[in-house]
Design a protein around this motif. Sequence first.
Motif, PDB file in Angstrom:
ATOM      1  N   LEU A  87       0.834  -1.193   0.000  1.00  0.00           N
ATOM      2  CA  LEU A  87       0.000   0.000   0.000  1.00  0.00           C
ATOM      3  C   LEU A  87       0.872   1.248   0.000  1.00  0.00           C
ATOM      4  O   LEU A  87       1.811   1.345   0.802  1.00  0.00           O
ATOM      5  CB  LEU A  87      -0.912   0.022   1.234  1.00  0.00           C
ATOM      6  N   VAL A 120      -2.596   5.770   4.351  1.00  0.00           N
ATOM      7  CA  VAL A 120      -2.508   5.058   3.077  1.00  0.00           C
ATOM      8  C   VAL A 120      -3.320   5.816   2.038  1.00  0.00           C
ATOM      9  O   VAL A 120      -4.281   6.533   2.376  1.00  0.00           O
ATOM     10  CB  VAL A 120      -3.003   3.608   3.197  1.00  0.00           C
ATOM     11  N   ALA A 158      -8.645   0.571   1.493  1.00  0.00           N
ATOM     12  CA  ALA A 158      -7.578   0.806   0.533  1.00  0.00           C
ATOM     13  C   ALA A 158      -7.245  -0.454  -0.254  1.00  0.00           C
ATOM     14  O   ALA A 158      -6.984  -0.395  -1.468  1.00  0.00           O
ATOM     15  CB  ALA A 158      -6.337   1.341   1.252  1.00  0.00           C
ATOM     16  N   LEU A 159      -7.232  -1.613   0.416  1.00  0.00           N
ATOM     17  CA  LEU A 159      -6.953  -2.858  -0.288  1.00  0.00           C
ATOM     18  C   LEU A 159      -8.001  -3.125  -1.368  1.00  0.00           C
ATOM     19  O   LEU A 159      -7.668  -3.537  -2.493  1.00  0.00           O
ATOM     20  CB  LEU A 159      -6.911  -4.028   0.690  1.00  0.00           C
ATOM     21  N   ASN A 167      -7.624  -0.137  -4.183  1.00  0.00           N
ATOM     22  CA  ASN A 167      -6.378  -0.086  -4.938  1.00  0.00           C
ATOM     23  C   ASN A 167      -6.118  -1.344  -5.745  1.00  0.00           C
ATOM     24  O   ASN A 167      -5.368  -1.313  -6.728  1.00  0.00           O
ATOM     25  CB  ASN A 167      -5.195   0.149  -3.989  1.00  0.00           C
TER      26      ASN A 167
END
Length: 431
Positions: free
Chosen positions: A318, A342, A397-398, A401
């Motif tokens: 990240l 992040v 975020a995982l 992204n």
Amino acid sequence: MLQLQHIREQTQAVIQGLEKRGLAEASSWVSEILTTDQQRRETQATLDQLLAQANQLAKQIGQLMKEGNKAEAEAAKAQTADLKEQTKTLGIQLQTLEATLQEQLVRLPNLPHSSVPVGRSADDNEVVLQHGYIPTLAPGAQPHWELIKTLDIIDFELGNKIAGAGFPVYKGKGARLQRALINFFLDEASAAGYAEVQPPLLVNADSGFGTGQLPDKEGQMYHATADDLYLIPTAEVPITNIFRDVILEEKQLPIKCVGYTPCFRREAGSWGAHVRGLNRLHQFDKVEIVQIQHPDHSYQALEEMSAYVQGLLQKLELPYRVLRLCSGDMGFTSALTYDMEVYSAAQERWLEVSSVSNFETYQANRLKLRLRGADKKPFLAHTLNGSALALPRIVAALLENNQDAEGNIHIPKVLQPYTDFDCISAPVGLK
């Protein structure tokens, strides 16, 4: 809580530190503390003097009775009774002054470290470093609150039905991803020398006071009023309180603990994308690291903790940045805090996922957490803690992204042994 002796001996430095935090009342508040402290010490001195006189009279009365000097003995008894009333009054005054002094002391925040930049808000925080590349998403990429509905892995409506807003239900691969992250973070902390503990999820008022949540953040915690217990806002509270009223030997340091807990926060939400989905919750999972350190080594430990958290983010692939919080954005109890953020590609903004802080002696003074060195004289320890890591925004975020053009979510390699899958697949025909 600031040490009274430090306020007495370094008055101007204390005032300057509080003013750096933006506390306009710093000078008057410190003056009030010193005045109350002087009154307390004078009252204590007078009380001690009267008690000594009473003890001396008691000895004289016994001797006079033995010698048959009844009249003198009765006069001494009358004088003793008068002293008893005076000491009783002074004792009440002393208790009142001590309570007032305590109230005055606990309203003061910690003093900022010399490296803390001056500022009023998050806009004044200092970017220390930035790592990784900002991903470029395919056209039509979605924020996580849309992805989780499409993938059916986190259900906010169901959580709202069961509990209320801010209490999501994790389902299927969403639940497994949560568990994978928790186990990954715990395993990494254990490998780094942190001893795992599983603390209670409720704490008493003494514990809340010890780490500084009470009285400063009372309104942010869920309070079980029937039992006067508080749901923890972070594992920092119960883990650090393991060492309340404890004297440690220097040779026991450093003490490094890690714990996973759900966290509960009443903080009010507001409208807007910055609090949508997983960005702000009332209940969330977090792995917390805590250290008890010698004052000479705490800032080295802080840098090591920051580097450790950054290592987790690097393994999760990240992009992140590290901020040194300014004086106006730091927590009440912190002397220096690093925030790790992040980058959320679909939201196109930075999300805070960790705070790593050194509290110096501020918590230890409240906790009565002391160290004993070679000279056997106890002194206050330094306490530190950090999120390693908070899950909701990591998950956000995982998901964002790592989405591809077909709406599939690719799991970072480091997590795949924990999830037993490498992809969360979009429903057939979605795109």
